[in-house]
Design a protein around this motif. Structure first.
Motif, PDB file in Angstrom:
ATOM      1  N   CYS A  45      -9.340  -8.101  -9.448  1.00 36.31           N
ATOM      2  CA  CYS A  45      -8.415  -6.965  -9.347  1.00 36.31           C
ATOM      3  C   CYS A  45      -8.150  -6.339 -10.709  1.00 36.31           C
ATOM      4  O   CYS A  45      -7.907  -5.130 -10.802  1.00 36.31           O
ATOM      5  N   VAL A  46      -8.219  -7.137 -11.769  1.00 36.49           N
ATOM      6  CA  VAL A  46      -8.062  -6.593 -13.126  1.00 36.49           C
ATOM      7  C   VAL A  46      -9.267  -5.742 -13.490  1.00 36.49           C
ATOM      8  O   VAL A  46      -9.132  -4.661 -14.075  1.00 36.49           O
ATOM      9  N   ARG A  47     -10.458  -6.214 -13.123  1.00 35.92           N
ATOM     10  CA  ARG A  47     -11.660  -5.416 -13.362  1.00 35.92           C
ATOM     11  C   ARG A  47     -11.572  -4.078 -12.636  1.00 35.92           C
ATOM     12  O   ARG A  47     -11.983  -3.034 -13.152  1.00 35.92           O
ATOM     13  N   ASP A  48     -11.020  -4.109 -11.406  1.00 33.80           N
ATOM     14  CA  ASP A  48     -10.849  -2.878 -10.641  1.00 33.80           C
ATOM     15  C   ASP A  48      -9.867  -1.937 -11.331  1.00 33.80           C
ATOM     16  O   ASP A  48     -10.076  -0.716 -11.394  1.00 33.80           O
ATOM     17  N   LEU A  49      -8.778  -2.491 -11.842  1.00 33.95           N
ATOM     18  CA  LEU A  49      -7.800  -1.689 -12.577  1.00 33.95           C
ATOM     19  C   LEU A  49      -8.436  -1.038 -13.796  1.00 33.95           C
ATOM     20  O   LEU A  49      -8.225   0.149 -14.067  1.00 33.95           O
ATOM     21  N   LEU A  50      -9.241  -1.804 -14.533  1.00 33.98           N
ATOM     22  CA  LEU A  50      -9.895  -1.271 -15.721  1.00 33.98           C
ATOM     23  C   LEU A  50     -10.905  -0.179 -15.370  1.00 33.98           C
ATOM     24  O   LEU A  50     -11.030   0.820 -16.081  1.00 33.98           O
ATOM     25  N   ALA A  51     -11.621  -0.383 -14.270  1.00 32.26           N
ATOM     26  CA  ALA A  51     -12.682   0.558 -13.909  1.00 32.26           C
ATOM     27  C   ALA A  51     -12.146   1.825 -13.254  1.00 32.26           C
ATOM     28  O   ALA A  51     -12.647   2.928 -13.523  1.00 32.26           O
ATOM     29  N   HIS A  52     -11.148   1.679 -12.398  1.00 32.38           N
ATOM     30  CA  HIS A  52     -10.734   2.823 -11.573  1.00 32.38           C
ATOM     31  C   HIS A  52      -9.247   3.156 -11.649  1.00 32.38           C
ATOM     32  O   HIS A  52      -8.842   4.247 -11.223  1.00 32.38           O
ATOM     33  N   GLY A  53      -8.443   2.240 -12.133  1.00 37.30           N
ATOM     34  CA  GLY A  53      -7.004   2.420 -12.053  1.00 37.30           C
ATOM     35  C   GLY A  53      -6.515   2.140 -10.636  1.00 37.30           C
ATOM     36  O   GLY A  53      -7.291   1.809  -9.741  1.00 37.30           O
ATOM     37  N   VAL A  54      -5.211   2.249 -10.433  1.00 44.63           N
ATOM     38  CA  VAL A  54      -4.601   2.046  -9.117  1.00 44.63           C
ATOM     39  C   VAL A  54      -3.718   3.247  -8.813  1.00 44.63           C
ATOM     40  O   VAL A  54      -2.832   3.587  -9.598  1.00 44.63           O
ATOM     41  N   ARG A  55      -3.966   3.895  -7.683  1.00 41.87           N
ATOM     42  CA  ARG A  55      -3.139   5.032  -7.262  1.00 41.87           C
ATOM     43  C   ARG A  55      -2.029   4.553  -6.334  1.00 41.87           C
ATOM     44  O   ARG A  55      -2.225   3.663  -5.517  1.00 41.87           O
ATOM     45  N   PHE A  56      -0.870   5.164  -6.483  1.00 41.94           N
ATOM     46  CA  PHE A  56       0.277   4.858  -5.635  1.00 41.94           C
ATOM     47  C   PHE A  56       0.562   6.083  -4.783  1.00 41.94           C
ATOM     48  O   PHE A  56       0.822   7.173  -5.310  1.00 41.94           O
ATOM     49  N   THR A  57       0.488   5.895  -3.489  1.00 41.33           N
ATOM     50  CA  THR A  57       0.560   7.030  -2.568  1.00 41.33           C
ATOM     51  C   THR A  57       1.828   7.027  -1.726  1.00 41.33           C
ATOM     52  O   THR A  57       2.006   7.907  -0.892  1.00 41.33           O
ATOM     53  N   ALA A  58       2.684   6.033  -1.925  1.00 43.22           N
ATOM     54  CA  ALA A  58       3.924   5.932  -1.159  1.00 43.22           C
ATOM     55  C   ALA A  58       4.995   5.320  -2.053  1.00 43.22           C
ATOM     56  O   ALA A  58       4.683   4.625  -3.035  1.00 43.22           O
ATOM     57  N   PRO A  59       6.271   5.524  -1.732  1.00 44.54           N
ATOM     58  CA  PRO A  59       7.347   4.958  -2.557  1.00 44.54           C
ATOM     59  C   PRO A  59       7.367   3.430  -2.583  1.00 44.54           C
ATOM     60  O   PRO A  59       7.908   2.828  -3.502  1.00 44.54           O
ATOM     61  N   VAL A  60       6.782   2.791  -1.553  1.00 47.35           N
ATOM     62  CA  VAL A  60       6.706   1.327  -1.527  1.00 47.35           C
ATOM     63  C   VAL A  60       5.242   0.919  -1.409  1.00 47.35           C
ATOM     64  O   VAL A  60       4.527   1.374  -0.511  1.00 47.35           O
ATOM     65  N   THR A  61       4.792   0.065  -2.323  1.00 46.28           N
ATOM     66  CA  THR A  61       3.429  -0.461  -2.309  1.00 46.28           C
ATOM     67  C   THR A  61       3.486  -1.975  -2.275  1.00 46.28           C
ATOM     68  O   THR A  61       4.149  -2.598  -3.118  1.00 46.28           O
ATOM     69  N   GLY A  70      16.009  -3.477   4.470  1.00 48.28           N
ATOM     70  CA  GLY A  70      17.026  -2.440   4.515  1.00 48.28           C
ATOM     71  C   GLY A  70      17.420  -1.984   3.127  1.00 48.28           C
ATOM     72  O   GLY A  70      17.581  -0.780   2.878  1.00 48.28           O
ATOM     73  N   HIS A  71      17.534  -2.932   2.175  1.00 52.10           N
ATOM     74  CA  HIS A  71      17.863  -2.575   0.794  1.00 52.10           C
ATOM     75  C   HIS A  71      16.738  -1.753   0.160  1.00 52.10           C
ATOM     76  O   HIS A  71      16.996  -0.775  -0.557  1.00 52.10           O
ATOM     77  N   ILE A  72      15.516  -2.162   0.407  1.00 52.47           N
ATOM     78  CA  ILE A  72      14.377  -1.424  -0.145  1.00 52.47           C
ATOM     79  C   ILE A  72      14.343  -0.004   0.405  1.00 52.47           C
ATOM     80  O   ILE A  72      14.124   0.964  -0.334  1.00 52.47           O
ATOM     81  N   ASP A  73      14.582   0.135   1.681  1.00 53.66           N
ATOM     82  CA  ASP A  73      14.594   1.465   2.305  1.00 53.66           C
ATOM     83  C   ASP A  73      15.659   2.348   1.679  1.00 53.66           C
ATOM     84  O   ASP A  73      15.400   3.513   1.353  1.00 53.66           O
ATOM     85  N   ARG A  74      16.854   1.817   1.464  1.00 53.71           N
ATOM     86  CA  ARG A  74      17.924   2.612   0.845  1.00 53.71           C
ATOM     87  C   ARG A  74      17.595   2.928  -0.610  1.00 53.71           C
ATOM     88  O   ARG A  74      17.915   4.019  -1.110  1.00 53.71           O
ATOM     89  N   LEU A  75      16.955   1.976  -1.295  1.00 51.44           N
ATOM     90  CA  LEU A  75      16.596   2.193  -2.691  1.00 51.44           C
ATOM     91  C   LEU A  75      15.624   3.359  -2.844  1.00 51.44           C
ATOM     92  O   LEU A  75      15.811   4.227  -3.694  1.00 51.44           O
ATOM     93  N   VAL A  76      14.583   3.402  -2.032  1.00 53.18           N
ATOM     94  CA  VAL A  76      13.592   4.473  -2.170  1.00 53.18           C
ATOM     95  C   VAL A  76      14.181   5.815  -1.730  1.00 53.18           C
ATOM     96  O   VAL A  76      13.793   6.870  -2.252  1.00 53.18           O
ATOM     97  N   LYS A  77      15.126   5.796  -0.803  1.00 54.24           N
ATOM     98  CA  LYS A  77      15.789   7.047  -0.419  1.00 54.24           C
ATOM     99  C   LYS A  77      16.681   7.572  -1.529  1.00 54.24           C
ATOM    100  O   LYS A  77      17.025   8.757  -1.553  1.00 54.24           O
ATOM    101  N   SER A  78      17.038   6.700  -2.480  1.00 50.66           N
ATOM    102  CA  SER A  78      17.822   7.102  -3.650  1.00 50.66           C
ATOM    103  C   SER A  78      16.942   7.483  -4.832  1.00 50.66           C
ATOM    104  O   SER A  78      17.444   7.695  -5.935  1.00 50.66           O
TER     105      SER A  78
END
Length: 235
Positions: free
Chosen positions: A24-40, A168-176
């Motif tokens: 997974c580190v090699r993948d990060l170095l080669a391509h990076g990691v995209r985040f497409t949602a508030p929770v990954t 529930g806490h995570i949901d409220r956190l991302v809504k904030s």
């Protein structure tokens, strides 16, 4: 969202040594990691590198690898990891101001092994409660503002119902305005609607869905027939 992509400067390294040998580190170095949602959620077996990855993401953002908020950056004796030193981010539109300077960055790194110690350093001391109750009290009292929250197996101290409360806490956190990146083994947590799931393993990093996760399939099979698994490990 705060960040939309993480990547790492390559630089000199020995690809046969940790952490550069981890897929997974090699993948990060080669391509990076995209985040497409508030929770990954990062999901994988022990040794897959998911904790190495989330720790490096936390360090790259300026969070102490021991655990804690940006205000306690590098408060512990632990040096920054070689990968954490190289991690950088592309900001999401709403995160540009926060990534613009160290002073404006907000967030928290919660790792299961050191969580209560980190919370104590933050001045949050939930006395006379269990480990799991302390975790939940921390979410109630600390995780409530826009920022990047990196979690390493938070379910370790939590019961089934406490994991539901955590969602529930995570949901409220991302809504904030918060963003969460969480390494986990929990089929309960990863069922959060709208979350992005990345499976970590020998293949590196790949996006998947909850119903296609190997851990979900194993739990289904185990709950349906525990003996089909136990016969392989019990005399």
């Amino acid at each position: 969202m705060i960040i939309e992509r993480a990547y790492a400067h390559t630089g000199p390294r020995n690809d046969d040594e940790w952490p550069w040998s981890v897929p997974c580190v090699r993948d990060l170095l080669a391509h990076g990691v995209r985040f497409t949602a508030p929770v990954t959620f990062l999901v994988g077996e022990n040794g897959s590198g998911k904790s190495t990855l989330v720790e490096a993401l936390a360090e790259g953002f300026g969070l102490d690898s021991w655990g804690g908020s940006h205000n306690w950056r590098y408060a512990s004796h632990r040096p920054k990891s070689p990968l954490g030193e190289r991690v950088r981010f592309d900001a999401a539109p709403r995160g540009r101001a926060m990534l613009g300077s160290w002073a404006t960055r907000k967030g928290f790194f919660l790792r299961a092994e050191t969580a209560l110690d980190a919370l104590d350093r933050e001045g949050f001391t939930p006395d006379e409660v269990s480990h799991g109750e302390g975790f939940l009290a921390a979410f109630r009292g600390t995780f409530h503002q826009a920022g990047l929250y990196v979690l390493d197996e938070p379910e370790a101290a939590l019961s089934f119902t406490s994991c539901l409360e955590l969602l529930g806490h995570i949901d409220r956190l991302v809504k904030s305005g918060g963003q969460v990146v969480c390494a986990t083994h929990s089929p309960l947590l990863t069922a959060l609607p709208g979350a992005d799931i990345i499976e970590v393993g020998e293949h590196g990093l790949r996006r998947t869905t909850w119903d296609r996760l190997a851990l979900v399939d194993h739990w289904r099979r185990y709950l349906a027939d525990p003996r089909s698994y136990l016969r392989h490990v019990l005399d």
